[in-house]
Design an enzyme around this catalytic site. Structure first.
Site, mmCIF file in Angstrom:
data_model
loop_
_atom_site.group_PDB
_atom_site.id
_atom_site.type_symbol
_atom_site.label_atom_id
_atom_site.label_comp_id
_atom_site.label_asym_id
_atom_site.label_seq_id
_atom_site.Cartn_x
_atom_site.Cartn_y
_atom_site.Cartn_z
ATOM 1 C CB THR A 69 -0.944 0.019 1.224
ATOM 2 O OG1 THR A 69 -0.165 0.000 2.418
ATOM 3 C CG2 THR A 69 -1.910 -1.146 1.199
ATOM 4 N NE ARG A 120 3.584 7.336 -3.002
ATOM 5 C CZ ARG A 120 2.478 7.540 -2.313
ATOM 6 N NH1 ARG A 120 1.583 6.582 -2.204
ATOM 7 N NH2 ARG A 120 2.258 8.690 -1.721
ATOM 8 C CD GLU A 155 -1.695 3.590 -9.078
ATOM 9 O OE1 GLU A 155 -2.230 4.651 -8.751
ATOM 10 O OE2 GLU A 155 -1.121 2.847 -8.282
ATOM 11 C CG HIS A 171 -3.763 4.497 -5.634
ATOM 12 N ND1 HIS A 171 -2.691 4.937 -6.357
ATOM 13 C CD2 HIS A 171 -3.561 4.958 -4.383
ATOM 14 C CE1 HIS A 171 -1.888 5.641 -5.588
ATOM 15 N NE2 HIS A 171 -2.406 5.664 -4.377
ATOM 16 N N GLY A 216 -6.520 2.979 -0.806
ATOM 17 C CA GLY A 216 -6.110 2.685 0.563
ATOM 18 C C GLY A 216 -6.408 3.791 1.559
#
Length: 149
Positions: free
Chosen positions: A59, A61, A90, A108, A110
Site C-alpha cells: 500500500t 508506492r 499505474e 488505489h 487505501g
C-alpha cells in the site's frame, strides 16, 4: 524506529535486517516512500527469500515492487499471495497480474476512509487559510522550493 520510540512494544520487538526478516515473515507489508533506494525493493531475490506461505501487501508506492517478478513468484508458488493497492506503472498492471487467483487488487483506494479523507480535507483547509492570510502553509512538503520562485 528507535527503542525509545517503541513505547508499550519495548522488549517485544526485535530489530532485524531486511534479509533476516523476509524468510521469517508470514506477511510483508510495505510502508516506504518511492525513492531510488526503494525502487524494486521487492524484486525476484526478495520474493525468493520469502516463505512459500507468505503474503505480500503493498500500500506504499507501486515501483517498490517489481511486478514482473511478483507475477512469476505468484504463478510458481514462490509466495502464497499478494494484496496491492498501488501498481508499478499505474494504472496499467503487469501482464498476468489481474488473472492470478492468489491476488487481491484494489484501485488505489487505501486512503478512502472517512477519517483519513476528513483529515486530508482539514489539512488542505488549514493550508489554504494560512496562505490566504499571507503566511506559509503549515504542511508545505518542500519549504525550500518557495525560495526559488
Amino acid at each position: 524506529m528507535r527503542d525509545d520510540e517503541l513505547g508499550e512494544f519495548a522488549g517485544r520487538v526485535e530489530h532485524v535486517s531486511w534479509q533476516e526478516m523476509l524468510p521469517e515473515s508470514d506477511f510483508v507489508s510495505l510502508h516506504v516512500p518511492a525513492s531510488a533506494d526503494t525502487h524494486h525493493l521487492v524484486d525476484a531475490a526478495a520474493l525468493t527469500a520469502m516463505k512459500p506461505t507468505a503474503i505480500l501487501v503493498n500500500t506504499a508506492r507501486g515501483p517498490v515492487v517489481d511486478e514482473t517478478a511478483l507475477v512469476a513468484a505468484l504463478r510458481d508458488g514462490t509466495i502464497a499471495g499478494a494484496g496491492l493497492d498501488v501498481y508499478e506503472n499505474e494504472p496499467a498492471l503487469a501482464p498476468g497480474l489481474a488473472e492470478l487467483p492468489n491476488t487481491v487488487l484494489l484501485p488505489h483506494v487505501g486512503s478512502a476512509t472517512v477519517s483519513v479523507r476528513s483529515e486530508m480535507a482539514r489539512l488542505c483547509a488549514e493550508n489554504a487559510v494560512a496562505i490566504a492570510r499571507g503566511g506559509l502553509a503549515p504542511h508545505t512538503v518542500d519549504p525550500d522550493a518557495l525560495n526559488h520562485r
